[in-house]
Design a protein around this motif. Structure first.
Motif, mmCIF file in Angstrom:
data_model
loop_
_atom_site.group_PDB
_atom_site.id
_atom_site.type_symbol
_atom_site.label_atom_id
_atom_site.label_comp_id
_atom_site.label_asym_id
_atom_site.label_seq_id
_atom_site.Cartn_x
_atom_site.Cartn_y
_atom_site.Cartn_z
ATOM 1 N N LEU B 221 -0.888 -5.939 -7.090
ATOM 2 C CA LEU B 221 -0.128 -5.449 -5.942
ATOM 3 C C LEU B 221 -0.762 -5.938 -4.642
ATOM 4 C CD1 LEU B 221 0.850 -1.688 -6.286
ATOM 5 C CD2 LEU B 221 2.284 -3.588 -5.518
ATOM 6 N N GLY B 222 -2.072 -6.001 -4.634
ATOM 7 C CA GLY B 222 -2.777 -6.511 -3.453
ATOM 8 C C GLY B 222 -2.377 -7.941 -3.133
ATOM 9 N N HIS B 223 -2.154 -8.748 -4.167
ATOM 10 C CA HIS B 223 -1.718 -10.135 -3.916
ATOM 11 C C HIS B 223 -0.352 -10.155 -3.236
ATOM 12 C CE1 HIS B 223 -5.108 -11.059 -6.301
ATOM 13 N NE2 HIS B 223 -4.542 -11.044 -7.492
ATOM 14 N N ILE B 224 0.554 -9.288 -3.713
ATOM 15 C CA ILE B 224 1.881 -9.234 -3.076
ATOM 16 C C ILE B 224 1.752 -8.748 -1.632
ATOM 17 C CG2 ILE B 224 4.080 -7.961 -3.054
ATOM 18 C CD1 ILE B 224 4.421 -8.438 -5.905
ATOM 19 N N CYS B 225 0.961 -7.696 -1.420
ATOM 20 C CA CYS B 225 0.802 -7.167 -0.053
ATOM 21 C C CYS B 225 0.257 -8.234 0.888
ATOM 22 C CB CYS B 225 -0.129 -5.952 -0.060
ATOM 23 S SG CYS B 225 0.643 -4.488 -0.783
#
Lengths: 322, 322
Positions: B221-225
């Motif tokens: 999710l951090g990569h998407i954010c």
């Protein structure tokens, strides 16, 4: 520094990738790279792995390892007459070594710029040092060079000189003492082979079948013969030898290395006799030395090697991993 | 048996490749594979390496290693909404072991048939056991799922259950005692994850951004954010847990594995609120369980995890190689 920072620092920011790279909708940093292939072109792909202490000495200059990794893969595109477009890189490293990565990425970058190919994705992993590169190129369907389109009665040419990379391997293994000039030349030929990418695209209309010489001339010719269901005869006297090779070995050893050594990444090409003059002229204009080394026959009996007109006995028929 | 016989026996004759495979002008056995990409489609490519004792136990059943190698790569195509077409394989083996190769190629074959993807080329090399697979898929440009198209105010869904593969890794490492049913289930989830390839293609019009969960939900999710320049909040209470996971761990550990464990290869998808009902209906029709686990915000401050309404402290934020 984690995997993501590492990719950014050495591969994304270093100039290897470009947000405006031709045909790239999305490059490094997503689950897949998204690419626009050209209409009316075949996509040519080749994936090769280089393993430390199998394909290169583990302690080698990382810039040279980077150069070699991309050059040997570009050579597969050359062997198909394809124009380089994109590559992916899977890098397995025993540890995060910034100096190594900086050197390796610089080596890759030099070659990527020279051949106008763009890094679009990949993977970094912890483990024993190895490098997998997949190259992607494009070629007009009618001009794709393959192993299975040679016919009987054609002329067999090779580019450049043969045996130099095998001489380098002998030297790495401590089996060769030679002068400094030859040592530097062999090492350069091993790490920085010349994929004949541009030349292959120009010569493709005059060539029926081609292969790049990675396993050794006789072995690679054998692949063409098998796939094209023909035979081939090679005059070992005609093999192109560099001055360094001639100086460093006796004649028999030099011919042996040139015939079976592998790793030179020169092209072996089949040319119809009617196209001979045109082929030689075109190669000369490209500044690529080519040597006529043999011919093909309808006998589906593999590769015959002659030395001074007599059948030659050789120690090996090529480099094999297993 | 040399490299060429090996390729023929286990990969060419075994049914993994087909001379009539869709879009393949030339498959295994030449310098490059020659492929016909579809007009008006983006080509999606992803290359991943699996290293023995890093990504799988070296002594594992080779058929399971083959399954996992292809499944985790197909998952990257799922994360982009792409339809699988072709794959290449670079296999590095310490020795020519026929039993191992037979098992490995059978595992690959099962997955290749299930997902209608064809082996078109590759490389075999001697060295420490590792497997590089590049998958090639195609997607309509407008329907390509990416990491950088999420917006604030969207709903975050995950498919399937999370934490099961991480539980398997705990067990491989001798850190987990559990009942036989759970042990079998976790092992299966580790070696045979379910790439959501078909489902992603159907759901793509309702999804703004997606990633497959390989590093762990919070890390991915951090990569998407980061790529979409948004923030995300996850309710850990909502994470989908399998009965085996619930039975084998206390609640805090189970949630920890589901939030950070990685290796599940489920999808994390961002869905606009206006598409919520349609998305849930479509997923139900596909028979794919989806769970609403959080939402996105305009604050570009990474991923916040809540447990019973309070900010949660977790041991790690995801699997990283270095």
């Amino acid at each position: 520094m984690n995997e993501f920072d590492l990719i950014k620092r050495y591969f994304q920011s270093g100039g290897l990738t470009s947000p405006v790279a031709d045909g790239v909708e999305l490059g490094i940093g997503d689950d897949c790279a998204l690419l626009y292939p050209s209409v009316d072109r075949l996509l040519a792909v080749s994936l090769d792995t280089l393993v430390a202490d199998v394909h290169f000495p583990a302690q080698a200059d990382p810039a040279l390892i980077g150069e070699r990794a991309l050059r040997v893969n570009l050579s597969d595109l050359a062997a198909c007459g394809a124009k380089p477009r994109w590559f992916t890189l899977a890098l397995t490293l025993p540890e995060m070594n910034k100096g190594w990565l900086a050197g390796f990425s610089q080596g890759l970058l030099r070659v990527a710029r020279e051949y106008d190919i763009h890094l679009v994705g990949g993977d970094t992993t912890k483990g024993p040092l190895s490098i997998s590169v997949q190259v992607h190129g494009e070629v007009e369907p009618k001009l794709a060079l393959r192993r299975d389109k040679a016919s009987a009665g054609e002329l067999i040419y090779v580019s450049g000189t043969l045996g130099d990379a095998a001489a380098a391997v002998r030297r790495f293994q401590g089996e060769l003492q030679t002068d400094e000039e030859a040592a530097i030349y062999f090492t350069d030929r091993f790490y920085r082979p010349t994929p004949r990418v541009h030349e292959a695209q120009i010569l493709a209309p005059l060539v029926t079948a081609a292969i790049d010489i990675s396993d050794g001339l006789l072995a690679d010719l054998g692949h063409i013969c098998e796939r094209s269901e023909i035979g081939a005869t090679v005059d070992l006297d005609r093999l192109p030898l560099s001055p360094s090779l001639i100086r460093s070995f006796d004649e028999k050893e030099a011919v042996q290395l040139a015939a079976s050594g592998g790793d030179d990444y020169e092209l072996c090409m089949f040319v119809p006799q009617t196209a001979q003059a045109q082929f030689e002229d075109a190669a000369a204009k490209l500044g690529m030395p080519v040597s006529l080394v043999g011919s093909s026959s309808s006998l589906h009996n593999g590769v015959k090697a002659l030395f001074r007109g007599e059948p030659a006995e050789l120690d090996s028929t090529g480099y094999q991993h297993f």
